[in-house]
Scaffold this motif. Structure first.
Motif, PDB file in Angstrom:
ATOM      1  N   LYS A  18     -51.769   6.877  29.833  1.00  0.00           N
ATOM      2  CA  LYS A  18     -51.394   5.976  28.736  1.00  0.00           C
ATOM      3  C   LYS A  18     -52.087   6.317  27.423  1.00  0.00           C
ATOM      4  N   VAL A  19     -53.420   6.370  27.422  1.00  0.00           N
ATOM      5  CA  VAL A  19     -54.147   6.602  26.177  1.00  0.00           C
ATOM      6  C   VAL A  19     -53.887   8.010  25.651  1.00  0.00           C
ATOM      7  N   VAL A  20     -53.857   8.994  26.558  1.00  0.00           N
ATOM      8  CA  VAL A  20     -53.550  10.368  26.139  1.00  0.00           C
ATOM      9  C   VAL A  20     -52.180  10.416  25.471  1.00  0.00           C
ATOM     10  N   LYS A  21     -51.202   9.753  26.060  1.00  0.00           N
ATOM     11  CA  LYS A  21     -49.850   9.735  25.482  1.00  0.00           C
ATOM     12  C   LYS A  21     -49.854   9.091  24.094  1.00  0.00           C
ATOM     13  N   TYR A  22     -50.522   7.951  23.962  1.00  0.00           N
ATOM     14  CA  TYR A  22     -50.554   7.269  22.662  1.00  0.00           C
ATOM     15  C   TYR A  22     -51.299   8.084  21.619  1.00  0.00           C
ATOM     16  N   LEU A  23     -52.369   8.760  22.011  1.00  0.00           N
ATOM     17  CA  LEU A  23     -53.103   9.611  21.065  1.00  0.00           C
ATOM     18  C   LEU A  23     -52.231  10.771  20.585  1.00  0.00           C
ATOM     19  N   ILE A  24     -51.496  11.383  21.499  1.00  0.00           N
ATOM     20  CA  ILE A  24     -50.609  12.484  21.117  1.00  0.00           C
ATOM     21  C   ILE A  24     -49.517  11.980  20.181  1.00  0.00           C
ATOM     22  N   SER A  78     -50.114  23.523   6.993  1.00  0.00           N
ATOM     23  CA  SER A  78     -49.691  24.918   6.876  1.00  0.00           C
ATOM     24  C   SER A  78     -49.806  25.682   8.189  1.00  0.00           C
ATOM     25  N   ASN A  79     -50.456  25.096   9.176  1.00  0.00           N
ATOM     26  CA  ASN A  79     -50.645  25.772  10.454  1.00  0.00           C
ATOM     27  C   ASN A  79     -50.335  24.798  11.596  1.00  0.00           C
ATOM     28  N   PRO A  80     -49.066  24.673  12.011  1.00  0.00           N
ATOM     29  CA  PRO A  80     -48.703  23.729  13.076  1.00  0.00           C
ATOM     30  C   PRO A  80     -49.447  23.961  14.381  1.00  0.00           C
ATOM     31  N   MET A  81     -49.908  25.199  14.628  1.00  0.00           N
ATOM     32  CA  MET A  81     -50.616  25.484  15.864  1.00  0.00           C
ATOM     33  C   MET A  81     -51.944  24.744  15.940  1.00  0.00           C
ATOM     34  N   HIS A  82     -52.474  24.351  14.796  1.00  0.00           N
ATOM     35  CA  HIS A  82     -53.690  23.532  14.786  1.00  0.00           C
ATOM     36  C   HIS A  82     -53.453  22.241  15.559  1.00  0.00           C
ATOM     37  N   LEU A  83     -52.354  21.566  15.250  1.00  0.00           N
ATOM     38  CA  LEU A  83     -51.990  20.334  15.951  1.00  0.00           C
ATOM     39  C   LEU A  83     -51.586  20.618  17.391  1.00  0.00           C
ATOM     40  N   VAL A  84     -50.757  21.640  17.586  1.00  0.00           N
ATOM     41  CA  VAL A  84     -50.244  21.949  18.919  1.00  0.00           C
ATOM     42  C   VAL A  84     -51.386  22.263  19.881  1.00  0.00           C
ATOM     43  N   PHE A  85     -52.329  23.071  19.461  1.00  0.00           N
ATOM     44  CA  PHE A  85     -53.414  23.470  20.354  1.00  0.00           C
ATOM     45  C   PHE A  85     -54.294  22.273  20.710  1.00  0.00           C
ATOM     46  N   THR A  89     -54.530  20.748  24.541  1.00  0.00           N
ATOM     47  CA  THR A  89     -55.803  20.629  25.241  1.00  0.00           C
ATOM     48  C   THR A  89     -56.072  19.188  25.644  1.00  0.00           C
ATOM     49  N   LEU A  90     -55.736  18.237  24.764  1.00  0.00           N
ATOM     50  CA  LEU A  90     -55.884  16.821  25.094  1.00  0.00           C
ATOM     51  C   LEU A  90     -55.075  16.470  26.341  1.00  0.00           C
ATOM     52  N   TRP A  91     -53.850  16.964  26.430  1.00  0.00           N
ATOM     53  CA  TRP A  91     -53.009  16.693  27.598  1.00  0.00           C
ATOM     54  C   TRP A  91     -53.553  17.386  28.845  1.00  0.00           C
ATOM     55  N   MET A  92     -54.015  18.627  28.710  1.00  0.00           N
ATOM     56  CA  MET A  92     -54.449  19.407  29.858  1.00  0.00           C
ATOM     57  C   MET A  92     -55.665  18.804  30.550  1.00  0.00           C
ATOM     58  N   ILE A  93     -56.617  18.266  29.773  1.00  0.00           N
ATOM     59  CA  ILE A  93     -57.862  17.797  30.387  1.00  0.00           C
ATOM     60  C   ILE A  93     -58.068  16.292  30.244  1.00  0.00           C
ATOM     61  N   VAL A 142     -62.777  18.066   6.079  1.00  0.00           N
ATOM     62  CA  VAL A 142     -62.661  18.515   7.464  1.00  0.00           C
ATOM     63  C   VAL A 142     -61.609  17.644   8.141  1.00  0.00           C
ATOM     64  N   ILE A 143     -60.639  18.264   8.786  1.00  0.00           N
ATOM     65  CA  ILE A 143     -59.577  17.511   9.456  1.00  0.00           C
ATOM     66  C   ILE A 143     -59.361  18.072  10.853  1.00  0.00           C
ATOM     67  N   GLY A 144     -58.880  17.229  11.748  1.00  0.00           N
ATOM     68  CA  GLY A 144     -58.526  17.686  13.082  1.00  0.00           C
ATOM     69  C   GLY A 144     -59.263  16.944  14.181  1.00  0.00           C
ATOM     70  N   ALA A 145     -58.697  16.993  15.368  1.00  0.00           N
ATOM     71  CA  ALA A 145     -59.223  16.259  16.521  1.00  0.00           C
ATOM     72  C   ALA A 145     -60.192  17.070  17.359  1.00  0.00           C
ATOM     73  N   SER A 146     -60.562  18.254  16.914  1.00  0.00           N
ATOM     74  CA  SER A 146     -61.328  19.139  17.783  1.00  0.00           C
ATOM     75  C   SER A 146     -62.720  18.634  18.116  1.00  0.00           C
ATOM     76  N   GLY A 147     -63.329  17.823  17.244  1.00  0.00           N
ATOM     77  CA  GLY A 147     -64.629  17.259  17.594  1.00  0.00           C
ATOM     78  C   GLY A 147     -64.523  16.448  18.871  1.00  0.00           C
ATOM     79  N   ALA A 148     -63.505  15.579  18.941  1.00  0.00           N
ATOM     80  CA  ALA A 148     -63.269  14.791  20.152  1.00  0.00           C
ATOM     81  C   ALA A 148     -62.844  15.682  21.311  1.00  0.00           C
ATOM     82  N   ILE A 149     -62.032  16.703  21.050  1.00  0.00           N
ATOM     83  CA  ILE A 149     -61.563  17.606  22.104  1.00  0.00           C
ATOM     84  C   ILE A 149     -62.726  18.354  22.732  1.00  0.00           C
TER      85      ILE A 149
END
Length: 254
Positions: A18-24, A78-85, A89-93, A142-149
């Protein structure tokens, strides 16, 4: 479904909890609607990262404290792979961690890792400015979810250390060693590039690992005290926690 315990078996299906889905959904919606459409086409002069990205100068001078959390939900247009990756990873783990801790426990840890990474980055950048007088890192969002990831990666490496993961999507390696290698790479990149070097905010990545470790340590100690006092948390679900000790404008993403 997944294999129980801490063995080497992989889950047969990666759960979309549930939470993973809502975060995505939230991250994709913000990127597509607010950043790509509103910022990119309707108001092209608007830069949301200056108000909702992690800009240490804004926090230091203007007290934009919401940026400690809001930066996690912005990604590089400008880099959609930033979001995709990050979402991949959020979904995988993330699903397995949410199943183990429960949705509330997982969300707390995710946010604590992301906010903690931002605080550590902020302290590091302010300290760097105080020592060197170099103001640029204070001004770059600084932007992105990688700190949490990265916090999730640490937890996965601790709780599912014997699981096999694919390093560089090719080489099978145990999760505990995968996380160790990633941490060493981030540390070496930070030391070679410095706080102000490169596009990726390596300090924020390491901050997510440190914040996650501190949170897990506090959580494990609290669980130990509760167990020692005979408390069961009021009958709530046990955590089963086991801790073993761009555009034309400069922008960091993580």
């Amino acid at each position: 479904m997944r294999n129980a315990g801490y063995g080497g078996g992989q889950p047969t299906v990666m759960p979309l909890t549930k939470v993973v889905k809502y975060l995505i959904i939230a991250n994709v919606a913000i990127w597509l609607v607010l950043q790509v459409i509103v910022e990119g086409y309707i108001f092209p002069s608007l830069d949301l990262s200056l108000y909702f990205g992690l800009v240490p100068q804004n926090i230091f001078l203007n007290f934009f404290v919401w940026e400690f959390a809001s930066y996690m939900f912005l990604h590089d247009v400008s880099n959609p792979m930033h979001l995709v990756f990050n979402m991949f990873t959020l979904w995988m783990i993330g699903g397995e961690l949410e199943q183990k801790w429960g949705s509330k426990g997982f969300l707390k840890y995710y946010l604590a890792s992301g906010v903690g990474a931002a605080i550590i980055y902020f302290i590091g950048v302010v300290g760097y400015y105080a020592i060197t007088g170099h103001i640029t890192p204070l001004q770059i969002p600084v932007i992105g979810a990688s700190g949490a990831i990265f916090g999730l990666l640490l937890a996965y490496g601790i709780l599912f250390g014997e699981r096999q993961m694919l390093f560089m999507f090719i080489f099978p390696i145990k999760a505990k060693w995968f996380v160790t290698i990633i941490g060493v790479i981030e540390l070496s990149m930070l030391m070679s590039r410095g706080i102000a070097g490169g596009q990726a905010a390596n300090l924020a990545h390491l901050g997510g690992i440190v914040a996650g470790f501190l949170y897990l340590t506090i959580w494990a100690n609290r669980e130990k005290r509760n167990k020692g006092s005979g408390g069961d948390g009021g009958g709530k679900k046990k955590s089963n926690l086991k801790l073993i000790v761009n555009n034309d404008k400069p922008k960091y993403w993580n």
